[in-house]
Design an enzyme around this catalytic site. Structure first.
Site: not given
Length: 206
Positions: A35, A37-40, A113
């Site tokens: 997976v 992830g780029y933010g939270s 999301e």
């Protein structure tokens, strides 16, 4: 400063169970998966994982382009959160999910999301120091009402300063993203400049 235009998010509907099922990705049977992830997700993934790597996506970039009316704002005073938008590249993290936890993790990710369907979930190639992997990635839907598009710097600052939802102030979301990118040895100059201006504006307002 002129306040930014406020979108109409009052009657934004949640996806039905049927709509969520239609957008659900198929997992590789019996295999671990990744997976992105780029933010939270970088500082609060919220799901079990076996491994974490720094990763880069090409063809997509990190952008404050999603109006938040739940986590970091309200329908009357929205904030902004990050989305992956077309163009450029994005450095973030990939998390390896154990196969045995796969369907439960996917349930969690969709609940987190995909409430209103503002993202398109898809499999994307992510480059890591140990080699490329295929990772689940949530890309912003440009036709969705929550898509803010390319906002001016001043409008982004104003929305981040005003936004506060059930997971806290939007400015904390920005600060956490910048902090975790720095911890990875990554610099996003646009986000760092945005954080400085948001901090200055908040200080002026106190």
């Amino acid at each position: 400063m002129t306040p930014p235009k406020q979108p109409n998010l009052d009657d934004l509907e949640h996806l039905s169970a049927e709509e969520l099922a239609a957008r659900r990705l198929s997992l590789p049977p019996g295999e671990d998966f990744w997976v992105f992830g780029y933010g939270s997700l970088m500082w609060h993934p919220g799901f079990p994982h076996l491994e974490v790597r720094v990763a880069r996506l090409r063809g997509l970039h990190r952008s404050f382009c999603v109006y938040s009316h739940r986590y970091r704002g309200t329908p009357q005073a929205p904030g902004l959160v990050l989305g992956l938008d077309r163009g450029g590249s994005c450095q973030g993290m990939v998390f390896r999910v154990p196969a045995a936890e796969g369907e439960e993790v996917l349930d969690y990710l969709y609940e987190r999301e995909m409430v209103t369907g503002v993202y398109h979930p898809s499999w994307r190639r992510a480059e890591t120091p140990e080699g490329a992997v295929q990772a689940i990635t949530f890309v912003v839907d440009r036709d969705h009402r929550q898509y803010a598009g390319r906002l001016s710097h001043d409008d982004m600052v104003a929305l981040i300063v005003q936004g506060c939802g059930n997971r806290g102030p939007c400015r904390e979301y920005l600060a956490n993203t910048v902090h975790h990118l720095r911890a990875l040895g990554l610099k996003d100059r646009g986000l760092e400049n945005l954080q400085k201006e948001v901090a200055r504006r908040c200080e002026e307002n106190t």
